[in-house]
Write a protein that holds these residues in place. Structure first.
Motif, PDB file in Angstrom:
ATOM      1  N   LYS A  74       0.801  -1.227   0.000  1.00  0.00           N
ATOM      2  CA  LYS A  74       0.000   0.000   0.000  1.00  0.00           C
ATOM      3  C   LYS A  74       0.836   1.282   0.000  1.00  0.00           C
ATOM      4  O   LYS A  74       0.311   2.356   0.223  1.00  0.00           O
ATOM      5  CB  LYS A  74      -0.980   0.006   1.170  1.00  0.00           C
ATOM      6  CG  LYS A  74      -1.950  -1.161   1.126  1.00  0.00           C
ATOM      7  CD  LYS A  74      -2.931  -1.121   2.253  1.00  0.00           C
ATOM      8  CE  LYS A  74      -3.821  -2.356   2.169  1.00  0.00           C
ATOM      9  NZ  LYS A  74      -4.813  -2.411   3.212  1.00  0.00           N
ATOM     10  N   ALA A  75       2.138   1.205  -0.263  1.00  0.00           N
ATOM     11  CA  ALA A  75       2.986   2.409  -0.259  1.00  0.00           C
ATOM     12  C   ALA A  75       3.262   2.932  -1.660  1.00  0.00           C
ATOM     13  O   ALA A  75       3.884   3.983  -1.800  1.00  0.00           O
ATOM     14  CB  ALA A  75       4.299   2.107   0.460  1.00  0.00           C
ATOM     15  N   ALA A  77       1.493   4.422  -3.868  1.00  0.00           N
ATOM     16  CA  ALA A  77       0.942   5.763  -4.124  1.00  0.00           C
ATOM     17  C   ALA A  77       1.835   6.854  -3.541  1.00  0.00           C
ATOM     18  O   ALA A  77       1.874   7.967  -4.067  1.00  0.00           O
ATOM     19  CB  ALA A  77      -0.476   5.875  -3.562  1.00  0.00           C
ATOM     20  N   GLN A  78       2.560   6.564  -2.486  1.00  0.00           N
ATOM     21  CA  GLN A  78       3.468   7.546  -1.887  1.00  0.00           C
ATOM     22  C   GLN A  78       4.846   7.504  -2.552  1.00  0.00           C
ATOM     23  O   GLN A  78       5.544   8.512  -2.600  1.00  0.00           O
ATOM     24  CB  GLN A  78       3.634   7.297  -0.381  1.00  0.00           C
ATOM     25  CG  GLN A  78       2.395   7.616   0.443  1.00  0.00           C
ATOM     26  CD  GLN A  78       1.321   6.546   0.316  1.00  0.00           C
ATOM     27  OE1 GLN A  78       1.603   5.360   0.288  1.00  0.00           O
ATOM     28  NE2 GLN A  78       0.069   6.974   0.220  1.00  0.00           N
ATOM     29  N   VAL A  79       5.233   6.362  -3.070  1.00  0.00           N
ATOM     30  CA  VAL A  79       6.553   6.204  -3.692  1.00  0.00           C
ATOM     31  C   VAL A  79       6.595   6.842  -5.080  1.00  0.00           C
ATOM     32  O   VAL A  79       7.565   7.510  -5.440  1.00  0.00           O
ATOM     33  CB  VAL A  79       6.940   4.703  -3.764  1.00  0.00           C
ATOM     34  CG1 VAL A  79       8.182   4.485  -4.611  1.00  0.00           C
ATOM     35  CG2 VAL A  79       7.147   4.146  -2.354  1.00  0.00           C
ATOM     36  N   PRO A  81       5.178   9.516  -6.657  1.00  0.00           N
ATOM     37  CA  PRO A  81       5.481  10.946  -6.836  1.00  0.00           C
ATOM     38  C   PRO A  81       6.948  11.287  -6.548  1.00  0.00           C
ATOM     39  O   PRO A  81       7.533  12.151  -7.200  1.00  0.00           O
ATOM     40  CB  PRO A  81       4.551  11.647  -5.835  1.00  0.00           C
ATOM     41  CG  PRO A  81       3.472  10.666  -5.561  1.00  0.00           C
ATOM     42  CD  PRO A  81       4.086   9.314  -5.718  1.00  0.00           C
ATOM     43  N   ARG A  82       7.550  10.587  -5.607  1.00  0.00           N
ATOM     44  CA  ARG A  82       8.964  10.829  -5.285  1.00  0.00           C
ATOM     45  C   ARG A  82       9.856  10.386  -6.441  1.00  0.00           C
ATOM     46  O   ARG A  82      10.811  11.064  -6.790  1.00  0.00           O
ATOM     47  CB  ARG A  82       9.355  10.085  -3.998  1.00  0.00           C
ATOM     48  CG  ARG A  82       8.562  10.469  -2.765  1.00  0.00           C
ATOM     49  CD  ARG A  82       9.016  11.772  -2.124  1.00  0.00           C
ATOM     50  NE  ARG A  82      10.357  11.774  -1.649  1.00  0.00           N
ATOM     51  CZ  ARG A  82      10.742  11.443  -0.423  1.00  0.00           C
ATOM     52  NH1 ARG A  82       9.846  11.070   0.473  1.00  0.00           N
ATOM     53  NH2 ARG A  82      12.015  11.489  -0.086  1.00  0.00           N
ATOM     54  N   GLY A 125       8.853   3.822   2.114  1.00  0.00           N
ATOM     55  CA  GLY A 125       8.010   2.829   1.448  1.00  0.00           C
ATOM     56  C   GLY A 125       8.800   1.888   0.562  1.00  0.00           C
ATOM     57  O   GLY A 125       8.327   0.815   0.213  1.00  0.00           O
TER      58      GLY A 125
END
Length: 143
Positions: A74-75, A77-79, A81-82, A125
């Motif tokens: 579930k990470a 979505a955060q990874v 953009p980076r 993440g």
């Protein structure tokens, strides 16, 4: 998509700057037919755009690597953009198997590549990475 469309796309893959008249001569059809086909292929999304394919002179000093990335559940979505904010990351694919992502990374030197790999590993993440440095290109059918 029919045979003429496939031939037109193949001709554009070799030279995306070819004028419609030259494409028509090469394919043995009318210029208006080529223009209509191009418009239809663009409208349907079969042709998403036209681009530049860099030659050896422009890419000779670039070091490329494939980076396999394992992401915590579930990470993603955060990874993403980076990763998208990192200029060294040229392409990112989601994958099946042991790793969640396959990245194509490019840098101007081994030191820059090392920095990019470290930065990828520090993204919250990201739990695992494996890097494969590209030594030479033997086949490239990307276009």
């Amino acid at each position: 998509m029919d045979e003429l469309d496939r031939k037109l796309i193949a001709a554009l893959a070799k030279d995306a700057r070819a004028p419609a008249a030259a494409l028509a001569r090469r394919l043995g059809t009318a210029r208006t037919t080529v223009q209509a086909r191009l418009e239809r292929l663009e409208t349907s999304g079969a042709i998403a755009g036209y681009t530049v394919r860099l030659g050896d002179a422009a890419t000779a000093r670039r070091i490329r690597a494939t980076v396999l990335v394992g992401v915590q559940p579930k990470a993603l979505a955060q990874v993403m953009p980076r990763l998208q904010a990192m200029p060294a990351v040229e392409v990112a694919h989601t994958t099946s198997g042991r790793f969640d992502l396959s990245l194509q990374v490019a840098a101007g030197s081994t030191a820059e590549l090392d920095e990019a790999l470290d930065a990828i590993g520090r993204i919250p993440g990201v739990e695992d990475t494996e890097s494969l440095v590209h030594l030479s290109t033997r086949i490239d059918r990307a276009l």
